[in-house]
Design an enzyme around this catalytic site. Structure first.
Site, short mmCIF file in Angstrom:
data_model
loop_
_atom_site.label_atom_id
_atom_site.label_comp_id
_atom_site.label_asym_id
_atom_site.label_seq_id
_atom_site.Cartn_x
_atom_site.Cartn_y
_atom_site.Cartn_z
N GLY A 148 -0.13 20.64 -13.86
CA GLY A 148 -1.42 21.10 -14.34
C GLY A 148 -1.45 22.47 -15.01
CG ASP A 174 -3.90 23.20 -12.41
OD1 ASP A 174 -3.59 23.55 -11.24
OD2 ASP A 174 -3.87 22.01 -12.77
CG ASP A 232 -9.73 21.04 -4.49
OD1 ASP A 232 -10.89 21.20 -4.83
OD2 ASP A 232 -9.35 20.04 -3.88
CG PHE A 280 -12.06 15.65 -10.32
CD1 PHE A 280 -11.08 15.98 -9.41
CD2 PHE A 280 -11.70 15.04 -11.51
CE1 PHE A 280 -9.74 15.71 -9.66
CE2 PHE A 280 -10.37 14.75 -11.78
CZ PHE A 280 -9.39 15.08 -10.86
CB VAL A 281 -12.87 20.45 -13.73
CG1 VAL A 281 -14.27 20.96 -13.46
CG2 VAL A 281 -11.86 21.17 -12.85
NE ARG A 315 -0.95 15.92 -16.39
CZ ARG A 315 -1.16 16.35 -15.15
NH1 ARG A 315 -1.76 17.50 -14.95
NH2 ARG A 315 -0.81 15.63 -14.11
#
Ligand code: IMP
Length: 181
Positions: free
Chosen positions: A49, A104, A107, A156-157, A169
């Protein structure tokens, strides 16, 4: 920025534009340049990511540095599995080094917590965490996230390196899951 997009079964709305991301990356790079002035840190880019964030950020870093890559996986679909699998070892000696982990998104914090501990166990002199996105409401870690680009809600992104089951991506901006999807 384009309108709503669909990836697999889910719809996503524009959230952070390329311009906004660029400003955030600039701010993070200034802080890193200040904190690491006179040092020679080793960036460890957490794949997959973080590749786009790392590429943009490291171009703005003006201190002497090295770059390495670590591939891990803990997500399936839109939920963390809680288990961190290391898939590609770093291949660089971290002993005595000042490490900056580039991620990135943080969470739950499981991934960074485990990697930070592994780096300390391997004899790193210091281990900082730098993340573009941080979800404070999802975070369960008991450690400090040193450099945060921006705090975001626990939704969620995708885009700018982040994926939903492999897709998204390549998007140059960030999208957030549409409410009620
Ligand atoms: P954590 O271990 O729960 O902090 O999860 C970190 C990893 O989960 C990140 O490196 C991402 O790959 C993935 N992840 C967490 N939240 C999202 C999201 O909103 N979109 C895409 N991937 C995410």
């Amino acid at each position: 920025m384009a309108d709503t997009i669909k990836l697999h079964d889910l719809e996503f709305m524009p959230y952070l534009s390329e311009t906004e991301i660029g400003k955030i990356v600039d701010e993070v790079s200034i802080k890193i340049n200040e904190k690491y002035a006179g040092k020679s840190p080793l960036f460890v880019v957490i794949l997959n990511g973080a590749f786009m964030f790392a590429s943009d950020l490291i171009k703005k870093v003006n201190v002497e540095c090295e770059i390495s890559f670590l591939r891990v996986s803990s997500y399936r679909g839109t939920a963390s599995t809680g288990e961190v699998k290391e898939m590609m070892p770093i291949g660089t000696n971290v002993s005595g080094r000042d490490i900056i982990l580039l991620e990135d998104i943080v969470d739950t914090g499981n991934t960074m917590g485990e990697i930070k501990q592994q780096m300390k166990d391997a004899g790193a002199n210091s281990v900082s965490i730098c993340t573009l996105l941080f979800k404070p409401d999802a975070f369960k870690g008991n450690y400090l996230v040193d450099f945060i680009g921006v705090e975001i809600p626990d939704r969620f992104v995708v885009g700018y390196g982040l994926d939903y089951d492999g897709l998204g991506r390549n998007l140059p901006s960030i999208y957030q899951i549409r409410p009620n999807t």
